[in-house]
Design a protein around this motif. Structure first.
Motif, PDB file in Angstrom:
ATOM      1  N   GLN A  20       0.836  -1.211   0.000  1.00 51.49           N
ATOM      2  CA  GLN A  20       0.000   0.000   0.000  1.00 51.49           C
ATOM      3  C   GLN A  20       0.871   1.261   0.000  1.00 51.49           C
ATOM      4  O   GLN A  20       0.547   2.247  -0.663  1.00 51.49           O
ATOM      5  CB  GLN A  20      -0.939   0.006   1.203  1.00 51.49           C
ATOM      6  N   SER A  21       1.981   1.217   0.715  1.00 50.71           N
ATOM      7  CA  SER A  21       2.876   2.382   0.761  1.00 50.71           C
ATOM      8  C   SER A  21       3.525   2.652  -0.601  1.00 50.71           C
ATOM      9  O   SER A  21       4.041   3.739  -0.835  1.00 50.71           O
ATOM     10  CB  SER A  21       3.954   2.178   1.831  1.00 50.71           C
ATOM     11  N   ARG A  22       3.496   1.651  -1.481  1.00 53.01           N
ATOM     12  CA  ARG A  22       4.027   1.815  -2.844  1.00 53.01           C
ATOM     13  C   ARG A  22       2.902   1.990  -3.864  1.00 53.01           C
ATOM     14  O   ARG A  22       3.150   2.044  -5.067  1.00 53.01           O
ATOM     15  CB  ARG A  22       4.867   0.589  -3.234  1.00 53.01           C
ATOM     16  N   GLY A  23       1.648   2.036  -3.390  1.00 50.60           N
ATOM     17  CA  GLY A  23       0.503   2.224  -4.284  1.00 50.60           C
ATOM     18  C   GLY A  23       0.226   1.042  -5.186  1.00 50.60           C
ATOM     19  O   GLY A  23      -0.214   1.204  -6.326  1.00 50.60           O
ATOM     20  N   ALA A  24       0.464  -0.150  -4.687  1.00 47.77           N
ATOM     21  CA  ALA A  24       0.292  -1.371  -5.496  1.00 47.77           C
ATOM     22  C   ALA A  24      -1.081  -1.991  -5.259  1.00 47.77           C
ATOM     23  O   ALA A  24      -1.212  -3.048  -4.642  1.00 47.77           O
ATOM     24  CB  ALA A  24       1.398  -2.364  -5.163  1.00 47.77           C
ATOM     25  N   ALA A  25      -2.127  -1.338  -5.771  1.00 49.75           N
ATOM     26  CA  ALA A  25      -3.501  -1.804  -5.545  1.00 49.75           C
ATOM     27  C   ALA A  25      -3.742  -3.193  -6.137  1.00 49.75           C
ATOM     28  O   ALA A  25      -4.423  -4.024  -5.537  1.00 49.75           O
ATOM     29  CB  ALA A  25      -4.493  -0.801  -6.117  1.00 49.75           C
ATOM     30  N   GLY A  26      -3.163  -3.456  -7.313  1.00 54.97           N
ATOM     31  CA  GLY A  26      -3.364  -4.762  -7.952  1.00 54.97           C
ATOM     32  C   GLY A  26      -2.766  -5.895  -7.137  1.00 54.97           C
ATOM     33  O   GLY A  26      -3.381  -6.948  -6.971  1.00 54.97           O
ATOM     34  N   GLN A  27      -1.571  -5.672  -6.609  1.00 57.22           N
ATOM     35  CA  GLN A  27      -0.917  -6.686  -5.778  1.00 57.22           C
ATOM     36  C   GLN A  27      -1.691  -6.904  -4.480  1.00 57.22           C
ATOM     37  O   GLN A  27      -1.800  -8.027  -3.993  1.00 57.22           O
ATOM     38  CB  GLN A  27       0.512  -6.260  -5.458  1.00 57.22           C
ATOM     39  N   MET A  28      -2.194  -5.804  -3.913  1.00 55.16           N
ATOM     40  CA  MET A  28      -2.977  -5.917  -2.676  1.00 55.16           C
ATOM     41  C   MET A  28      -4.232  -6.754  -2.913  1.00 55.16           C
ATOM     42  O   MET A  28      -4.630  -7.551  -2.063  1.00 55.16           O
ATOM     43  CB  MET A  28      -3.347  -4.535  -2.155  1.00 55.16           C
ATOM     44  N   GLU A  29      -4.845  -6.569  -4.084  1.00 58.84           N
ATOM     45  CA  GLU A  29      -6.050  -7.336  -4.415  1.00 58.84           C
ATOM     46  C   GLU A  29      -5.717  -8.821  -4.530  1.00 58.84           C
ATOM     47  O   GLU A  29      -6.492  -9.681  -4.103  1.00 58.84           O
ATOM     48  CB  GLU A  29      -6.655  -6.813  -5.723  1.00 58.84           C
ATOM     49  N   LEU A  30      -4.548  -9.121  -5.095  1.00 60.05           N
ATOM     50  CA  LEU A  30      -4.108 -10.522  -5.175  1.00 60.05           C
ATOM     51  C   LEU A  30      -3.925 -11.096  -3.769  1.00 60.05           C
ATOM     52  O   LEU A  30      -4.258 -12.257  -3.518  1.00 60.05           O
ATOM     53  CB  LEU A  30      -2.799 -10.627  -5.972  1.00 60.05           C
ATOM     54  N   GLY A  31      -3.417 -10.274  -2.842  1.00 60.10           N
ATOM     55  CA  GLY A  31      -3.271 -10.706  -1.447  1.00 60.10           C
ATOM     56  C   GLY A  31      -4.611 -11.020  -0.807  1.00 60.10           C
ATOM     57  O   GLY A  31      -4.762 -12.010  -0.092  1.00 60.10           O
ATOM     58  N   LYS A  32      -5.596 -10.166  -1.070  1.00 59.39           N
ATOM     59  CA  LYS A  32      -6.947 -10.404  -0.531  1.00 59.39           C
ATOM     60  C   LYS A  32      -7.544 -11.681  -1.097  1.00 59.39           C
ATOM     61  O   LYS A  32      -8.188 -12.453  -0.390  1.00 59.39           O
ATOM     62  CB  LYS A  32      -7.853  -9.207  -0.825  1.00 59.39           C
ATOM     63  N   LYS A  33      -7.299 -11.908  -2.386  1.00 58.30           N
ATOM     64  CA  LYS A  33      -7.795 -13.128  -3.035  1.00 58.30           C
ATOM     65  C   LYS A  33      -7.095 -14.362  -2.449  1.00 58.30           C
ATOM     66  O   LYS A  33      -7.737 -15.389  -2.192  1.00 58.30           O
ATOM     67  CB  LYS A  33      -7.555 -13.039  -4.545  1.00 58.30           C
ATOM     68  N   ALA A  34      -5.777 -14.240  -2.231  1.00 61.62           N
ATOM     69  CA  ALA A  34      -5.019 -15.351  -1.634  1.00 61.62           C
ATOM     70  C   ALA A  34      -5.566 -15.672  -0.249  1.00 61.62           C
ATOM     71  O   ALA A  34      -5.701 -16.841   0.127  1.00 61.62           O
ATOM     72  CB  ALA A  34      -3.535 -15.001  -1.559  1.00 61.62           C
ATOM     73  N   TRP A  35      -5.902 -14.642   0.522  1.00 60.47           N
ATOM     74  CA  TRP A  35      -6.445 -14.850   1.872  1.00 60.47           C
ATOM     75  C   TRP A  35      -7.815 -15.525   1.818  1.00 60.47           C
ATOM     76  O   TRP A  35      -8.105 -16.435   2.589  1.00 60.47           O
ATOM     77  CB  TRP A  35      -6.515 -13.527   2.637  1.00 60.47           C
ATOM     78  N   ARG A  36      -8.672 -15.076   0.884  1.00 60.18           N
ATOM     79  CA  ARG A  36      -9.994 -15.705   0.753  1.00 60.18           C
ATOM     80  C   ARG A  36      -9.858 -17.195   0.438  1.00 60.18           C
ATOM     81  O   ARG A  36     -10.577 -18.026   1.003  1.00 60.18           O
ATOM     82  CB  ARG A  36     -10.822 -15.005  -0.326  1.00 60.18           C
ATOM     83  N   TRP A  37      -8.911 -17.531  -0.448  1.00 60.00           N
ATOM     84  CA  TRP A  37      -8.707 -18.943  -0.792  1.00 60.00           C
ATOM     85  C   TRP A  37      -8.154 -19.733   0.392  1.00 60.00           C
ATOM     86  O   TRP A  37      -8.478 -20.910   0.565  1.00 60.00           O
ATOM     87  CB  TRP A  37      -7.800 -19.087  -2.013  1.00 60.00           C
ATOM     88  N   GLN A  38      -7.333 -19.087   1.224  1.00 61.86           N
ATOM     89  CA  GLN A  38      -6.846 -19.755   2.436  1.00 61.86           C
ATOM     90  C   GLN A  38      -8.013 -20.089   3.360  1.00 61.86           C
ATOM     91  O   GLN A  38      -8.077 -21.178   3.935  1.00 61.86           O
ATOM     92  CB  GLN A  38      -5.835 -18.864   3.166  1.00 61.86           C
ATOM     93  N   LEU A  39      -8.948 -19.153   3.511  1.00 59.87           N
ATOM     94  CA  LEU A  39     -10.139 -19.388   4.352  1.00 59.87           C
ATOM     95  C   LEU A  39     -11.000 -20.510   3.775  1.00 59.87           C
ATOM     96  O   LEU A  39     -11.478 -21.377   4.517  1.00 59.87           O
ATOM     97  CB  LEU A  39     -10.970 -18.107   4.467  1.00 59.87           C
ATOM     98  N   ILE A  40     -11.206 -20.481   2.454  1.00 63.24           N
ATOM     99  CA  ILE A  40     -12.010 -21.519   1.805  1.00 63.24           C
ATOM    100  C   ILE A  40     -11.343 -22.876   1.991  1.00 63.24           C
ATOM    101  O   ILE A  40     -12.002 -23.879   2.298  1.00 63.24           O
ATOM    102  CB  ILE A  40     -12.193 -21.206   0.295  1.00 63.24           C
TER     103      ILE A  40
END
Length: 199
Positions: free
Chosen positions: A118-138
């Motif tokens: 986020q400090s580097r403005g990497a919104a796309g990478q952050m979204e991939l992180g959120k997706k990775a977390w959702r898959w971990q929960l699933i």
């Protein structure tokens, strides 16, 4: 907050490489059954991959509070793992606690990495992180459900060796494995791409 982006990138890369070594070693276990001397080499490779991944995580501990929490959770995973087994109720509970702690550790790694991104403005990478977390929960939910189905079939039939009662647990185990593989791919891709972005 100022981050050492190069250090974070190198550490994430170590975690990625370590996990890839572990996965490759586990896949080679099949060969180890055919060629028994390979068992020692596979075990050493798994240990090496684990150490590389752990070094990467420990190096991150001063970069963000979430990384420190991940290291603390890692220590808990090791302590709880000493008592985890499938032979006693206490051991089964410790095994479940270990799984929960592993899930928490992944959450903290993603949270810390997303803060750096986020400090580097990497919104796309952050979204991939959120997706990775959702898959971990699933994946965690699927594994829990699969274990519940197996236990239920065992309680109802008295044995999983009967072919009708074996089908449902087998399907649930393979479905759970497939989901965990997808979750792992997303997580490893996230680690790799994040490390490349931060260089």
């Amino acid at each position: 907050m100022e981050y050492n982006y190069e250090k974070v990138a190198q550490s994430l890369r170590l975690m990625y490489v370590g996990n890839m070594i572990i996965i490759a070693s586990i896949l080679c276990t099949i060969l180890a059954w055919i060629i028994p001397p390979l068992i020692f080499l596979v075990s050493m490779a798994v240990l090496g991959g684990t150490v590389i991944s752990l070094v990467g995580l420990v190096k991150l501990r001063n970069e963000h509070q979430a990384y420190r929490n991940a290291v603390i959770t890692l220590v808990i995973v090791f302590v709880v793992g000493l008592f985890a087994n499938d032979e006693t109720i206490f051991g089964a509970l410790m095994s479940m606690a270990q799984d929960i702690c592993n899930l928490l550790m992944t959450y903290f790694v993603i949270k810390g990495t997303n803060a750096v991104l986020q400090s580097r403005g990497a919104a796309g990478q952050m979204e991939l992180g959120k997706k990775a977390w959702r898959w971990q929960l699933i994946s965690f939910g699927a594994a829990f459900l699969s274990g519940g189905i197996t236990l239920l079939c065992l309680l109802l039939s008295g044995s999983l060796l009967d072919s009708p009662s074996l089908i449902l647990p087998l399907i649930s185990v393979f479905a759970s494995l497939a989901i965990s593989l997808v979750a792992l791919v997303y997580y490893l891709r996230y680690l790799k791409q994040s490390s490349e972005f931060l260089i």
